[in-house]
Design a protein around this motif. Structure first.
Motif, PDB file in Angstrom:
ATOM      1  N   GLU A  42      45.925  44.076 -29.494  1.00 18.82           N
ATOM      2  CA  GLU A  42      44.448  43.502 -29.381  1.00 18.82           C
ATOM      3  C   GLU A  42      43.641  43.705 -28.390  1.00 18.82           C
ATOM      4  O   GLU A  42      42.488  44.164 -28.215  1.00 18.82           O
ATOM      5  CB  GLU A  42      44.489  42.198 -29.987  1.00 18.82           C
ATOM      6  CG  GLU A  42      44.902  41.934 -31.610  1.00 18.82           C
ATOM      7  CD  GLU A  42      45.063  40.351 -31.638  1.00 18.82           C
ATOM      8  OE1 GLU A  42      44.843  39.757 -32.613  1.00 18.82           O
ATOM      9  OE2 GLU A  42      45.546  39.512 -30.792  1.00 18.82           O
ATOM     10  N   ARG A  63      42.785  47.488 -27.498  1.00 20.99           N
ATOM     11  CA  ARG A  63      41.595  47.884 -28.194  1.00 20.99           C
ATOM     12  C   ARG A  63      40.276  47.309 -27.732  1.00 20.99           C
ATOM     13  O   ARG A  63      39.319  47.943 -27.391  1.00 20.99           O
ATOM     14  CB  ARG A  63      41.804  47.358 -29.762  1.00 20.99           C
ATOM     15  CG  ARG A  63      42.336  48.358 -30.459  1.00 20.99           C
ATOM     16  CD  ARG A  63      42.571  48.101 -31.984  1.00 20.99           C
ATOM     17  NE  ARG A  63      43.150  46.746 -32.491  1.00 20.99           N
ATOM     18  CZ  ARG A  63      44.266  46.515 -32.829  1.00 20.99           C
ATOM     19  NH1 ARG A  63      45.129  47.616 -32.569  1.00 20.99           N
ATOM     20  NH2 ARG A  63      44.730  45.419 -33.053  1.00 20.99           N
ATOM     21  N   PHE A  64      40.235  46.015 -27.266  1.00 24.46           N
ATOM     22  CA  PHE A  64      39.437  45.420 -26.819  1.00 24.46           C
ATOM     23  C   PHE A  64      38.900  46.112 -25.251  1.00 24.46           C
ATOM     24  O   PHE A  64      37.874  46.308 -24.942  1.00 24.46           O
ATOM     25  CB  PHE A  64      39.561  43.829 -26.398  1.00 24.46           C
ATOM     26  CG  PHE A  64      38.388  43.261 -25.410  1.00 24.46           C
ATOM     27  CD1 PHE A  64      37.178  42.896 -26.005  1.00 24.46           C
ATOM     28  CD2 PHE A  64      38.608  42.799 -24.251  1.00 24.46           C
ATOM     29  CE1 PHE A  64      36.262  42.374 -25.103  1.00 24.46           C
ATOM     30  CE2 PHE A  64      37.918  42.312 -23.306  1.00 24.46           C
ATOM     31  CZ  PHE A  64      36.638  41.938 -23.884  1.00 24.46           C
ATOM     32  N   THR A  73      39.690  49.019 -24.233  1.00 23.64           N
ATOM     33  CA  THR A  73      39.261  50.410 -24.190  1.00 23.64           C
ATOM     34  C   THR A  73      37.792  50.574 -24.871  1.00 23.64           C
ATOM     35  O   THR A  73      36.795  51.369 -24.504  1.00 23.64           O
ATOM     36  CB  THR A  73      40.122  51.447 -25.019  1.00 23.64           C
ATOM     37  OG1 THR A  73      40.417  50.954 -26.185  1.00 23.64           O
ATOM     38  CG2 THR A  73      41.523  51.772 -24.109  1.00 23.64           C
ATOM     39  N   GLY A  74      37.575  49.467 -25.709  1.00 27.43           N
ATOM     40  CA  GLY A  74      36.472  49.480 -26.402  1.00 27.43           C
ATOM     41  C   GLY A  74      35.056  49.196 -25.477  1.00 27.43           C
ATOM     42  O   GLY A  74      34.123  49.355 -25.762  1.00 27.43           O
ATOM     43  N   ILE A  75      35.326  48.378 -24.343  1.00 27.66           N
ATOM     44  CA  ILE A  75      34.308  48.087 -23.522  1.00 27.66           C
ATOM     45  C   ILE A  75      34.303  49.074 -22.256  1.00 27.66           C
ATOM     46  O   ILE A  75      33.707  48.752 -20.944  1.00 27.66           O
ATOM     47  CB  ILE A  75      34.168  46.647 -23.006  1.00 27.66           C
ATOM     48  CG1 ILE A  75      35.628  46.014 -22.220  1.00 27.66           C
ATOM     49  CG2 ILE A  75      33.949  45.779 -24.195  1.00 27.66           C
ATOM     50  CD1 ILE A  75      35.408  44.840 -21.676  1.00 27.66           C
ATOM     51  N   ASP A 104      40.132  51.452 -18.913  1.00 23.62           N
ATOM     52  CA  ASP A 104      41.333  52.180 -19.039  1.00 23.62           C
ATOM     53  C   ASP A 104      42.551  51.659 -18.388  1.00 23.62           C
ATOM     54  O   ASP A 104      43.732  52.023 -18.808  1.00 23.62           O
ATOM     55  CB  ASP A 104      41.455  53.744 -18.694  1.00 23.62           C
ATOM     56  CG  ASP A 104      41.010  53.863 -17.280  1.00 23.62           C
ATOM     57  OD1 ASP A 104      40.787  52.933 -16.332  1.00 23.62           O
ATOM     58  OD2 ASP A 104      40.874  55.014 -16.827  1.00 23.62           O
ATOM     59  N   TYR A 156      48.585  52.301 -26.197  1.00 22.52           N
ATOM     60  CA  TYR A 156      47.221  52.112 -26.810  1.00 22.52           C
ATOM     61  C   TYR A 156      46.381  52.974 -25.545  1.00 22.52           C
ATOM     62  O   TYR A 156      45.111  52.884 -25.950  1.00 22.52           O
ATOM     63  CB  TYR A 156      46.726  50.957 -27.011  1.00 22.52           C
ATOM     64  CG  TYR A 156      47.532  50.467 -28.192  1.00 22.52           C
ATOM     65  CD1 TYR A 156      46.916  50.694 -29.741  1.00 22.52           C
ATOM     66  CD2 TYR A 156      48.612  49.846 -28.332  1.00 22.52           C
ATOM     67  CE1 TYR A 156      47.397  50.382 -30.629  1.00 22.52           C
ATOM     68  CE2 TYR A 156      49.344  49.325 -29.457  1.00 22.52           C
ATOM     69  CZ  TYR A 156      48.691  49.513 -30.567  1.00 22.52           C
ATOM     70  OH  TYR A 156      49.208  49.116 -31.906  1.00 22.52           O
TER      71      TYR A 156
END
Length: 188
Positions: free
Chosen positions: A24, A27-28, A30-32, A35, A66
């Motif tokens: 989780e 994903r959060f 990398t989503g913003i 790295d 991830y």
């Protein structure tokens, strides 16, 4: 890319997302657009100080699956943390220098002695200490910080700039000065 053609990485301090699992959190992050992270090693977080040797390498491995690296940990300084960072491939432990009841000068001397004492662990494990100015009852400006760390090799000790704490401590600088200072201070 930086001016030398090398990739630039961005790290997020994840203390506000302590209840997320590694997938989780990855994903959060990398989503913003980040790295990597700085992971707290604290009670109530995915990696607690008492289990750092077991949990930090596993947490780092899960994040890497991830595409997220742990660039540093905010952790107590002891051999178990150095060993866990080395095993997990984490290059830095971030610390701050508190001002004790005995005053600034005594705290500065104590910090220099601690850095001296920790230097063999930096060498043994290949893990650097990153010292961050912090508002409040800490060394809160770059001048004080540089006075404390200037004697130590950049392979062992470097400075970490925190824009928020710089501002909270009342430091006023132009954007150009901040960026040039950041480049000079981040000695990784």
């Amino acid at each position: 890319m930086d001016t030398q053609g090398e990739a630039v990485s961005f790290s997020l301090f994840t203390k506000h997302w302590k209840d997320q699992s590694a997938p989780e959190l990855a994903r959060f992050v990398t989503g913003i657009g980040f790295d990597g992270i700085e992971s707290p090693v604290r009670s109530g977080f995915p990696v607690e100080p008492e289990r750092v040797g077991r949990d930090l390498p596993e947490f780092a491995k899960q994040l890497r699956e991830y595409g997220v690296s742990i660039f540093s940990v905010a952790a107590p300084v002891n051999e178990a943390v150095f060993a866990a960072c080395a095993e997990a491939g984490i290059p830095m432990i971030r610390i701050m220098i508190g001002i004790g009841q005995d005053g600034y000068k005594a705290s500065e001397l104590r910090a220099k002695q601690e850095l001296e004492d920790w230097s063999p662990l930096c060498e043994r494990y290949g893990v650097k200490l990153g010292v961050q100015p912090h508002c409040g009852n800490y060394v809160s400006d770059v001048n004080g910080l540089m006075r404390i760390i200037e004697a130590y090799p950049p392979a062992y000790v470097g400075a970490i700039w925190d824009a928020a704490h710089d501002a909270l401590a009342g430091q006023r600088r132009s954007t150009a000065w901040i960026l040039s200072g950041l480049i000079l201070l981040w000695l990784i």
